[in-house]
Scaffold this motif. Structure first.
Motif, PDB file in Angstrom:
ATOM      1  N   ALA A  80       0.852  -1.200   0.000  1.00  0.00           N
ATOM      2  CA  ALA A  80       0.000   0.000   0.000  1.00  0.00           C
ATOM      3  C   ALA A  80       0.874   1.232   0.000  1.00  0.00           C
ATOM      4  N   TYR A  81       0.408   2.275  -0.686  1.00  0.00           N
ATOM      5  CA  TYR A  81       1.040   3.589  -0.621  1.00  0.00           C
ATOM      6  C   TYR A  81       0.030   4.512   0.020  1.00  0.00           C
ATOM      7  N   GLY A  82       0.257   4.882   1.266  1.00  0.00           N
ATOM      8  CA  GLY A  82      -0.743   5.669   1.979  1.00  0.00           C
ATOM      9  C   GLY A  82      -2.039   4.870   2.015  1.00  0.00           C
ATOM     10  N   GLY A  83      -3.101   5.482   1.545  1.00  0.00           N
ATOM     11  CA  GLY A  83      -4.384   4.786   1.539  1.00  0.00           C
ATOM     12  C   GLY A  83      -4.628   3.969   0.278  1.00  0.00           C
ATOM     13  N   THR A  84      -3.663   3.961  -0.653  1.00  0.00           N
ATOM     14  CA  THR A  84      -3.860   3.233  -1.917  1.00  0.00           C
ATOM     15  C   THR A  84      -3.329   1.820  -1.810  1.00  0.00           C
ATOM     16  N   ARG A  85      -4.207   0.847  -1.983  1.00  0.00           N
ATOM     17  CA  ARG A  85      -3.756  -0.542  -1.997  1.00  0.00           C
ATOM     18  C   ARG A  85      -3.296  -0.879  -3.408  1.00  0.00           C
ATOM     19  N   ALA A  86      -2.030  -0.629  -3.666  1.00  0.00           N
ATOM     20  CA  ALA A  86      -1.498  -0.846  -5.019  1.00  0.00           C
ATOM     21  C   ALA A  86      -1.551  -2.324  -5.386  1.00  0.00           C
ATOM     22  N   VAL A  87      -1.180  -3.186  -4.447  1.00  0.00           N
ATOM     23  CA  VAL A  87      -1.264  -4.644  -4.633  1.00  0.00           C
ATOM     24  C   VAL A  87      -1.958  -5.200  -3.401  1.00  0.00           C
ATOM     25  N   GLY A 101      -3.705  -5.229 -17.410  1.00  0.00           N
ATOM     26  CA  GLY A 101      -4.568  -4.478 -16.497  1.00  0.00           C
ATOM     27  C   GLY A 101      -4.592  -3.021 -16.871  1.00  0.00           C
ATOM     28  N   PRO A 102      -5.625  -2.318 -16.489  1.00  0.00           N
ATOM     29  CA  PRO A 102      -5.695  -0.891 -16.806  1.00  0.00           C
ATOM     30  C   PRO A 102      -4.669  -0.093 -16.007  1.00  0.00           C
ATOM     31  N   ASN A 103      -4.536   1.177 -16.308  1.00  0.00           N
ATOM     32  CA  ASN A 103      -3.618   2.038 -15.559  1.00  0.00           C
ATOM     33  C   ASN A 103      -3.938   1.967 -14.075  1.00  0.00           C
ATOM     34  N   GLY A 104      -2.881   1.833 -13.272  1.00  0.00           N
ATOM     35  CA  GLY A 104      -3.080   1.822 -11.828  1.00  0.00           C
ATOM     36  C   GLY A 104      -3.535   0.482 -11.268  1.00  0.00           C
ATOM     37  N   ALA A 105      -3.536  -0.578 -12.101  1.00  0.00           N
ATOM     38  CA  ALA A 105      -4.012  -1.894 -11.640  1.00  0.00           C
ATOM     39  C   ALA A 105      -3.060  -2.517 -10.626  1.00  0.00           C
ATOM     40  N   GLY A 106      -1.788  -2.088 -10.670  1.00  0.00           N
ATOM     41  CA  GLY A 106      -0.813  -2.651  -9.732  1.00  0.00           C
ATOM     42  C   GLY A 106       0.257  -3.503 -10.409  1.00  0.00           C
ATOM     43  N   LYS A 107       0.315  -3.442 -11.724  1.00  0.00           N
ATOM     44  CA  LYS A 107       1.270  -4.286 -12.468  1.00  0.00           C
ATOM     45  C   LYS A 107       2.717  -3.905 -12.140  1.00  0.00           C
ATOM     46  N   SER A 108       3.016  -2.614 -12.232  1.00  0.00           N
ATOM     47  CA  SER A 108       4.405  -2.197 -11.998  1.00  0.00           C
ATOM     48  C   SER A 108       4.825  -2.477 -10.560  1.00  0.00           C
ATOM     49  N   THR A 109       3.925  -2.226  -9.627  1.00  0.00           N
ATOM     50  CA  THR A 109       4.265  -2.477  -8.223  1.00  0.00           C
ATOM     51  C   THR A 109       4.539  -3.965  -8.015  1.00  0.00           C
ATOM     52  N   THR A 110       3.737  -4.817  -8.633  1.00  0.00           N
ATOM     53  CA  THR A 110       3.952  -6.261  -8.520  1.00  0.00           C
ATOM     54  C   THR A 110       5.322  -6.629  -9.080  1.00  0.00           C
ATOM     55  N   ASP A 134       8.723  -4.960 -17.597  1.00  0.00           N
ATOM     56  CA  ASP A 134       7.585  -4.069 -17.361  1.00  0.00           C
ATOM     57  C   ASP A 134       7.356  -3.232 -18.619  1.00  0.00           C
ATOM     58  N   GLU A 135       6.283  -3.513 -19.292  1.00  0.00           N
ATOM     59  CA  GLU A 135       5.928  -2.817 -20.536  1.00  0.00           C
ATOM     60  C   GLU A 135       7.114  -2.659 -21.485  1.00  0.00           C
ATOM     61  N   PRO A 136       7.659  -3.789 -21.937  1.00  0.00           N
ATOM     62  CA  PRO A 136       8.875  -3.705 -22.753  1.00  0.00           C
ATOM     63  C   PRO A 136       8.671  -2.954 -24.067  1.00  0.00           C
ATOM     64  N   THR A 160       1.918  -5.540 -20.170  1.00  0.00           N
ATOM     65  CA  THR A 160       1.634  -4.837 -21.414  1.00  0.00           C
ATOM     66  C   THR A 160       0.251  -4.209 -21.352  1.00  0.00           C
ATOM     67  N   HIS A 161       0.103  -3.146 -22.141  1.00  0.00           N
ATOM     68  CA  HIS A 161      -1.225  -2.565 -22.317  1.00  0.00           C
ATOM     69  C   HIS A 161      -1.875  -3.107 -23.577  1.00  0.00           C
ATOM     70  N   TYR A 162      -1.057  -3.821 -24.369  1.00  0.00           N
ATOM     71  CA  TYR A 162      -1.569  -4.288 -25.661  1.00  0.00           C
ATOM     72  C   TYR A 162      -2.112  -5.703 -25.542  1.00  0.00           C
TER      73      TYR A 162
HETATM   74  N1  LIG Z   1       5.692   5.130  -5.343  1.00  0.00           N
HETATM   75  C1  LIG Z   1       4.375   5.293  -5.267  1.00  0.00           C
HETATM   76  N2  LIG Z   1       3.855   6.188  -4.398  1.00  0.00           N
HETATM   77  C2  LIG Z   1       2.518   6.351  -4.286  1.00  0.00           C
HETATM   78  N3  LIG Z   1       1.608   5.666  -4.991  1.00  0.00           N
HETATM   79  C3  LIG Z   1       2.064   4.763  -5.877  1.00  0.00           C
HETATM   80  C4  LIG Z   1       3.461   4.527  -6.055  1.00  0.00           C
HETATM   81  N4  LIG Z   1       3.617   3.565  -6.993  1.00  0.00           N
HETATM   82  C5  LIG Z   1       2.372   3.220  -7.399  1.00  0.00           C
HETATM   83  N5  LIG Z   1       1.441   3.929  -6.714  1.00  0.00           N
HETATM   84  C6  LIG Z   1      -0.016   3.797  -6.859  1.00  0.00           C
HETATM   85  O1  LIG Z   1      -0.331   2.423  -6.776  1.00  0.00           O
HETATM   86  C7  LIG Z   1      -1.328   2.066  -7.731  1.00  0.00           C
HETATM   87  C8  LIG Z   1      -0.783   0.985  -8.660  1.00  0.00           C
HETATM   88  O2  LIG Z   1       0.209   1.547  -9.483  1.00  0.00           O
HETATM   89  P1  LIG Z   1       1.078   0.700 -10.509  1.00  0.00           P
HETATM   90  O3  LIG Z   1       2.064   1.631 -11.137  1.00  0.00           O
HETATM   91  O4  LIG Z   1       1.595  -0.508  -9.856  1.00  0.00           O
HETATM   92  O5  LIG Z   1      -0.038   0.284 -11.588  1.00  0.00           O
HETATM   93  P2  LIG Z   1       0.158  -0.211 -13.080  1.00  0.00           P
HETATM   94  O6  LIG Z   1      -0.829  -1.300 -13.279  1.00  0.00           O
HETATM   95  O7  LIG Z   1       1.593  -0.541 -13.347  1.00  0.00           O
HETATM   96  O8  LIG Z   1      -0.254   1.072 -13.901  1.00  0.00           O
HETATM   97  P3  LIG Z   1       0.292   1.568 -15.345  1.00  0.00           P
HETATM   98  O9  LIG Z   1      -0.262   0.624 -16.343  1.00  0.00           O
HETATM   99  O10 LIG Z   1      -0.307   2.933 -15.445  1.00  0.00           O
HETATM  100  O11 LIG Z   1       1.783   1.573 -15.287  1.00  0.00           O
HETATM  101  C9  LIG Z   1      -1.706   3.357  -8.437  1.00  0.00           C
HETATM  102  O12 LIG Z   1      -2.837   3.889  -7.798  1.00  0.00           O
HETATM  103  C10 LIG Z   1      -0.496   4.225  -8.239  1.00  0.00           C
HETATM  104  O13 LIG Z   1      -0.868   5.597  -8.251  1.00  0.00           O
END
Ligand SMILES: Nc1ncnc2c1ncn2[C@@H]1O[C@H](COP(=O)(O)OP(=O)(O)OP(=O)(O)O)[C@@H](O)[C@H]1O
Length: 323
Positions: free
Chosen positions: A18-25, A42-51, A158-160, A190-192
């Motif tokens: 989690a980042y603050g109140g955002t449950r990224a994963v 997954g759509p933007n913000g789904a949590g792919k990059s964090t994973t 990550d999104e090569p 990927t987004h594609y």
């Molecule tokens: N370092 C960070 N600090 C605060 N919030 C973050 C941070 N990294 C990610 N988040 C939040 O966590 C959530 C998941 O983000 P993440 O980048 O993992 O998604 P994603 O699926 O990779 O999105 P995208 O396709 O846009 O890259 C989002 O709401 C994002 O704003």
């Protein structure tokens, strides 16, 4: 590092961040077998990059376990078992492609020859070129060579192909195909959707920090995308059509009924059996993009609603069959 033979290439359990109140994963379980090519969608913000950042040891999970061939992410990165494409900033303008990849290779104890990584990534002919003179697609492939040079068993990307044009993307995937043909494991985001369909054995679809679909590409696509049967069905009501076997939703537009289903053959047979005067029957596939948006719940047009029971001849309107 000793690989744990028989261990999954990647094993993730109860992963949270989690980042603050955002449950990224928000609680992910995932097991990837050796040799699998897995697309993370997954759509933007789904949590792919964090994973992915947690899998490659860049971000520390709040909870959960990650094992790469039985080892921790950091161990796996250090030993070169896991290959990671570096961020864009990793390329220095004045350094040649060959020098860049050689530098990365020197960080590993027993790297395969640099030339092999350059060749596999399709940049062997650019070895003497300085990074400043590379196109976007070429830069991306150099970063791919950097990921390959340790001879990794698991590649995590990550999104090569972000920011690549169609030609560069095709070339990238040709290089990748040669790599996966050697039985290596790949996890890429990927987004594609088309890339996932064309290059992955398995799709893991994320939304709001969770996995909402996971399976072989054809199975997930069939479940996600489904088919549509459209027809003019005089006198029929949407709620009657919603009772046809296998129909998951009914839309009525301009006097035509659109029936969503998986098995369109079955629906056509039943439609004609019950409504012999149905005409202009057409079968089509839902667009992948549309299907993806539906599964992830991201607005895709028609809101989920209830049947109104409006006759087909009623003015254009949309209804959704209860599931
Ligand atoms: N370092 C960070 N600090 C605060 N919030 C973050 C941070 N990294 C990610 N988040 C939040 O966590 C959530 C998941 O983000 P993440 O980048 O993992 O998604 P994603 O699926 O990779 O999105 P995208 O396709 O846009 O890259 C989002 O709401 C994002 O704003």
């Amino acid at each position: 590092m000793n690989l744990h033979h028989g261990a999954p290439a990647l094993s993730v359990a109860g992963l949270r961040k989690a980042y603050g109140g955002t449950r990224a994963v928000d609680g992910i379980d995932l097991v990837v077998g050796p040799g699998e090519v897995v697309a993370l969608l997954g759509p933007n913000g789904a949590g792919k990059s964090t994973t992915i950042d947690m899998i490659v040891g860049l971000v520390r999970p709040d909870a959960g376990q990650i094992a790469v061939f039985g080892a921790s992410p950091r161990e796996a990165v250090r030993s070169g078992v896991i290959g990671v494409m570096p961020q864009e900033g990793a390329l220095l303008d004045d350094v040649t492609v060959g020098e860049t990849v050689t530098l990365i290779a020197s960080l590993h104890r027993t790297p395969p020859p640099v030339e092999e990584a350059l060749r596999r990534a399709g940049v062997a002919d650019l070895a003497d070129r300085r990074a400043a003179r590379l196109s976007g697609g070429q830069r991306q492939r150099v970063r791919f060579a950097m990921a390959l040079v340790s001879g990794p068993d698991l590649l995590v990307l990550d999104e090569p192909t972000a920011a690549m044009d169609v030609t560069a993307r095709r070339e990238f995937w040709r290089s990748m195909h040669a790599f996966t043909g050697t039985g290596r494991t790949v996890l890429f985001s990927t987004h594609y959707l088309e890339e996932a369909e064309a290059y992955a054995d398995r799709v893991v679809l994320m939304n709001a920090g969770r996995i909402v679909a996971d399976g072989p590409v054809p199975a997930v696509m069939a479940e996600v995308s489904g088919r549509t049967v459209t027809a003019v069905v005089p006198g029929a009501r949407a709620e009657d059509l919603g009772t046809l076997p296998g129909v998951t939703a009914v839309h009525v537009r301009e006097g035509r009924a659109e029936l969503r289903c998986v098995d369109s053959d079955l629906v056509v047979r039943e439609l004609l059996a019950r409504h012999p005067d149905a005409r202009d029957v057409e079968v089509g596939a839902l667009g992948l993009e549309d299907a993806f948006l539906r599964l992830t719940g991201t607005p895709a047009g028609a809101p989920a609603g209830t049947l109104t029971g409006a006759p087909i001849e009623a003015p254009a309107e949309e209804t959704e069959a209860a599931r």
